[in-house]
Design an enzyme around this catalytic site. Structure first.
Site, PDB file in Angstrom:
ATOM      1  N   CYS A   2     -18.356 -28.175  -0.939  1.00  0.00           N
ATOM      2  CA  CYS A   2     -18.339 -28.862   0.356  1.00  0.00           C
ATOM      3  C   CYS A   2     -17.148 -28.430   1.222  1.00  0.00           C
ATOM      4  CB  CYS A   2     -18.213 -30.357   0.146  1.00  0.00           C
ATOM      5  SG  CYS A   2     -19.430 -31.043  -0.953  1.00  0.00           S
ATOM      6  N   ARG A  28     -18.371 -21.035   1.441  1.00  0.00           N
ATOM      7  CA  ARG A  28     -18.045 -21.821   0.246  1.00  0.00           C
ATOM      8  C   ARG A  28     -19.296 -22.303  -0.481  1.00  0.00           C
ATOM      9  NH1 ARG A  28     -12.773 -24.044   0.606  1.00  0.00           N
ATOM     10  NH2 ARG A  28     -13.410 -25.822  -0.607  1.00  0.00           N
ATOM     11  N   TRP A  73     -22.519 -29.716  -0.505  1.00  0.00           N
ATOM     12  CA  TRP A  73     -23.088 -29.056  -1.681  1.00  0.00           C
ATOM     13  C   TRP A  73     -23.438 -30.192  -2.624  1.00  0.00           C
ATOM     14  CZ3 TRP A  73     -21.910 -28.044  -6.947  1.00  0.00           C
ATOM     15  CH2 TRP A  73     -22.516 -26.909  -7.485  1.00  0.00           C
ATOM     16  N   ASN A  97     -15.269 -34.535   0.336  1.00  0.00           N
ATOM     17  CA  ASN A  97     -15.383 -33.495  -0.702  1.00  0.00           C
ATOM     18  C   ASN A  97     -14.952 -34.125  -2.016  1.00  0.00           C
ATOM     19  OD1 ASN A  97     -15.927 -31.701   1.305  1.00  0.00           O
ATOM     20  ND2 ASN A  97     -14.121 -30.408   0.985  1.00  0.00           N
ATOM     21  N   GLY A  98     -15.630 -33.779  -3.105  1.00  0.00           N
ATOM     22  CA  GLY A  98     -15.215 -34.290  -4.417  1.00  0.00           C
ATOM     23  C   GLY A  98     -16.240 -35.234  -5.009  1.00  0.00           C
ATOM     24  N   GLU A 474     -18.980  -9.454 -17.325  1.00  0.00           N
ATOM     25  CA  GLU A 474     -18.726  -9.658 -15.896  1.00  0.00           C
ATOM     26  C   GLU A 474     -19.820  -8.985 -15.052  1.00  0.00           C
ATOM     27  OE1 GLU A 474     -17.254 -11.478 -14.007  1.00  0.00           O
ATOM     28  OE2 GLU A 474     -17.066 -10.438 -12.091  1.00  0.00           O
ATOM     29  N   LYS A 478     -22.355 -10.850 -12.383  1.00  0.00           N
ATOM     30  CA  LYS A 478     -22.461 -10.408 -10.987  1.00  0.00           C
ATOM     31  C   LYS A 478     -23.928 -10.213 -10.600  1.00  0.00           C
ATOM     32  CE  LYS A 478     -19.564 -10.829  -9.797  1.00  0.00           C
ATOM     33  NZ  LYS A 478     -18.303 -11.441  -9.709  1.00  0.00           N
ATOM     34  N   GLU A 481     -25.844 -13.656 -10.528  1.00  0.00           N
ATOM     35  CA  GLU A 481     -25.551 -14.616  -9.466  1.00  0.00           C
ATOM     36  C   GLU A 481     -26.045 -14.166  -8.101  1.00  0.00           C
ATOM     37  OE1 GLU A 481     -21.366 -15.417  -8.692  1.00  0.00           O
ATOM     38  OE2 GLU A 481     -20.853 -13.461  -9.470  1.00  0.00           O
ATOM     39  N   HIS A 497     -29.336  -7.997 -33.685  1.00  0.00           N
ATOM     40  CA  HIS A 497     -29.401  -9.224 -34.486  1.00  0.00           C
ATOM     41  C   HIS A 497     -30.242 -10.286 -33.799  1.00  0.00           C
ATOM     42  CE1 HIS A 497     -26.557  -7.717 -37.419  1.00  0.00           C
ATOM     43  NE2 HIS A 497     -25.850  -7.240 -36.403  1.00  0.00           N
ATOM     44  N   LYS A 593     -18.189 -21.220  -3.535  1.00  0.00           N
ATOM     45  CA  LYS A 593     -17.047 -20.317  -3.709  1.00  0.00           C
ATOM     46  C   LYS A 593     -15.908 -20.993  -4.460  1.00  0.00           C
ATOM     47  CE  LYS A 593     -14.721 -16.532  -3.043  1.00  0.00           C
ATOM     48  NZ  LYS A 593     -15.055 -15.469  -4.028  1.00  0.00           N
TER      49      LYS A 593
HETATM   50  C1  F6R Z   1     -18.404 -15.300  -9.917  1.00  0.00           C
HETATM   51  C2  F6R Z   1     -17.408 -16.218  -9.443  1.00  0.00           C
HETATM   52  C3  F6R Z   1     -17.131 -17.440 -10.258  1.00  0.00           C
HETATM   53  C4  F6R Z   1     -15.625 -17.747 -10.230  1.00  0.00           C
HETATM   54  C5  F6R Z   1     -15.359 -19.096 -10.920  1.00  0.00           C
HETATM   55  C6  F6R Z   1     -13.878 -19.418 -10.959  1.00  0.00           C
HETATM   56  O1  F6R Z   1     -18.500 -14.210  -9.062  1.00  0.00           O
HETATM   57  O2  F6R Z   1     -16.830 -16.021  -8.417  1.00  0.00           O
HETATM   58  O3  F6R Z   1     -17.602 -17.310 -11.565  1.00  0.00           O
HETATM   59  O4  F6R Z   1     -14.947 -16.712 -10.868  1.00  0.00           O
HETATM   60  O5  F6R Z   1     -16.040 -20.112 -10.248  1.00  0.00           O
HETATM   61  O6  F6R Z   1     -13.366 -19.512  -9.669  1.00  0.00           O
HETATM   62  P1  F6R Z   1     -11.805 -19.358  -9.373  1.00  0.00           P
HETATM   63  O7  F6R Z   1     -11.417 -17.972  -9.722  1.00  0.00           O
HETATM   64  O8  F6R Z   1     -11.672 -19.667  -7.921  1.00  0.00           O
HETATM   65  O9  F6R Z   1     -11.115 -20.360 -10.260  1.00  0.00           O
END
Ligand code: F6R
Length: 598
Positions: A2, A28, A73, A97-98, A474, A478, A481, A497, A593
């Site tokens: 949010c 975000r 959100w 927010n929260g 990773e 990527k 997502e 396995h 984000k």
């Molecule tokens: C994936 C991504 C998320 C963040 C995770 C932690 O691309 O961006 O998996 O890495 O939400 O976020 P931060 O780094 O802001 O604590």
């Protein structure tokens, strides 16, 4: 997650300020939005979907000098216009927010006081609670003071009150800033939403009530005594908040990576080795390290573990923050807890940090947003210097995180003399060459060809051994997502396995092979899946390996730095696949984000 924007000042185009602010908060992640503003009464307009849907409902001729806005959100209650913010109960209108954790108990208490609820949200309950205290004490500051004492969880609130020309703001475990310029005062959960107007920022402390009039910002502590506001000038680069001609922020941020690598390393290596040793914390006093983070930052921690154990011989455990915070921590006086976070606001990571701080353990934050809560609360901090990251999927901040881990491992290795002088010089030379190598990798045109051949698949696997396994995880995240393909990162030796049963004709398997000592083993695993019909893509720094359907060649550099090159093709393939699948690359569905709730 949010976002909040608010304005009180002499400008009468407040609705434009609110909409511009909401647009800049879009990155975000959100599913609905809304605004509240004053004419002769408080008006509320909301919409599900994009901010442009909200904009369509707004009469641009309306003039007002005070208002609040929100991108939601959904957490409590489905995505709907009714559940979106602002919420109004009685004399109070809020955006939030929260998460209010004890909202059900509060709701039951308020039902007994004849409050009625139209939504399933915790926010409507918060609004009603403030209204209840306001009616009881006839003073909004006293009401907010009682509210703060009563609720559990996290909140950043911007508040409007009937027949009152001020805005009010309070927060706990969720960030909120106030900015000012000669035209008035702004509230936001993110400095980017006000960067156009002001870089003169106040970070609202917890347990402090802000009273924001058109001309002034007054703060009150928990005893309701007025305290002096402290504004600081921050650097919000316009370039960071702009796509600079790229089709997506993610692509721009990938292209930023050579510069980011230089920025991250230049903090420590400006005078060869001496500066690296001088400007970093003294790691040699620790005999074990816990790295705690979420998502990609957790994957960066896995790379960190390989590097620190290999080059610094300190045992490292890497834990997901949402698990770590609820388990029995096995630390001692010589434990260092490292939390890694791009945003510096991730709720679980912050909770893990606070737990270690409370237990008197040394903590180090590796953080991008320098003004964030994790930056402020970590006992020691290393900044990523990646610049503002807007695309939800992290790229340049992840690269900066693994760069910092390489520098930490190098720092300890030099101090403990576990690397020869010759090897240290090779590493320093490679650090100088690395930005050019990154540029060369970006320029290759193989990614689109590979993407065209894999984007229609329902499953993709990435495999590797050792540090390449951490990178495979990773790379898989990527792809998942932003392209919504089911994708898994696997330890190459583990596939047989069980998971190998999912391999069918043309299932893409991306093999990462950058370590001569174990590449042959991974090649055998790739052969196993190839003979079952898989389409094999290889990413390697070994010019002798070429038995793939598609090959991405990357330069070979010292193993300490190799992951910094290897991750780049994985990020670009994800981008190209998502583009072909016509996904919303910068704002993938359901994602936020900055994850400020548990
Ligand atoms: C994936 C991504 C998320 C963040 C995770 C932690 O691309 O961006 O998996 O890495 O939400 O976020 P931060 O780094 O802001 O604590």
């Amino acid at each position: 997650m949010c976002g909040i924007i608010g304005y009180n000042g002499k400008r009468i185009d407040t609705l434009k300020i609110l909409i511009d602010g909401l647009n800049s908060l879009e990155y975000r992640g959100y599913d609905s939005s809304g605004i509240a503003f004053k004419t002769n009464k408080i008006n509320i307009i909301k919409s599900v979907g994009k901010v442009c849907e909200l904009e369509k409902k707004i009469d641009s001729n309306i003039k007002t000098n005070i208002g609040i806005g929100h991108t939601r959100w959904a957490t409590h209650g489905k995505v709907s216009e009714l559940n979106s913010h602002p919420h109004n109960v009685g004399d109070i209108t809020i955006v939030h927010n929260g998460i209010i954790e004890n909202f059900k108990d509060i709701r039951n208490d308020l039902l007994k006081q004849n409050y009625k609820f139209n939504t399933e949200t915790d926010t409507e309950v918060a609004c009603a609670l403030i209204d209840y205290y306001y009616k009881k004490y006839k003073d909004i500051k006293i009401a907010l003071n009682h509210f703060e004492k009563k609720v559990r969880g996290s909140f950043a609130l911007a508040i409007m009150v009937n027949n009152n020309d001020n805005l009010y703001a309070i927060r706990k475990n969720s960030p909120l800033i106030i900015a000012k310029n000669k035209d008035g005062n702004y509230i936001s959960s993110d400095s980017i939403a006000v960067s156009k107007y002001s870089n003169n920022i106040l970070y609202l402390e917890e347990n402090v009530i802000a009273e924001i009039s058109a001309k002034s910002v007054k703060l009150f502590n928990k005893d309701l005594k007025e305290i002096k506001p402290k504004f600081t000038k921050i650097d919000i680069s316009k370039e960071d908040a702009d796509k600079c001609g790229y089709a997506h922020y993610m692509l721009k941020e990938i292209h930023d990576e050579p510069r980011v690598f230089k920025n991250t390393t230049n903090q420590f290596i400006y005078n060869q080795i001496e500066s690296l040793l001088k400007d970093m914390p003294n790691f040699t006093k620790y005999n074990n390290i816990h790295i705690v983070a979420c998502g990609s930052a957790y994957h960066a921690g896995l790379v960190g573990k390989y590097l620190i154990e290999e080059y610094a011989s300190i045992p490292v455990t890497v834990e997901i923050a949402s698990e770590y915070r609820y388990k029995k921590p096995f630390y001692n006086k010589k434990t260092l807890v490292i939390v890694v976070s791009q945003s510096g606001e991730t709720a679980d990571t912050l909770a893990a940090l606070r737990m270690a701080n409370d237990d008197n353990i040394d903590t180090l934050g590796i953080v991008n947003v320098e003004t964030s809560t994790i930056s402020r609360e970590s006992k020691m901090v290393i900044y990523l210097k990646a610049g503002k990251e807007i695309a939800v999927a992290t790229t340049k901040a992840y690269l900066a995180q693994i760069t910092v881990f390489a520098l930490i491992a190098l720092n300890i290795a030099i101090k403990n003399k576990t690397l020869s002088e010759k090897e240290i010089n090779t590493i320093l030379n490679d650090i100088n060459k690395l930005p050019v190598y990154l540029e060369e990798i970006i320029k290759q045109d193989i990614y689109q060809i590979i993407a065209t051949n894999i984007y229609k698949n329902d499953n993709i696997f990435l495999i590797g051994r050792g540090i390449d396994y951490a990178l495979a995880m990773e790379g898989a995240l990527k792809l998942k997502e932003i392209s919504y393909i089911n994708c898994q990162g696997y330890a190459a030796g583990e596939l047989k396995h069980g998971t190998i049963s999912l391999i069918e004709k043309n299932t893409p398997v991306i093999g990462i092979l950058t370590d001569d000592n174990i590449s042959e083993k991974t090649i055998s695993n790739l052969e196993e899946v190839k003979s079952r019909g898989a389409l094999i893509v290889g990413i390697t720094n070994d010019t002798k390996i070429n038995n793939f359907d598609y090959l991405i060649s990357i330069p070979k550099i010292h193993k300490l730095l190799q992951p910094i090159l290897t991750i780049l093709p994985l990020q670009i393939i994800s981008y190209e696949v998502a583009k072909l699948r016509k996904c919303d690359i910068d704002k993938p569905k359901n994602l936020a984000k900055s994850v400020t709730v548990e």
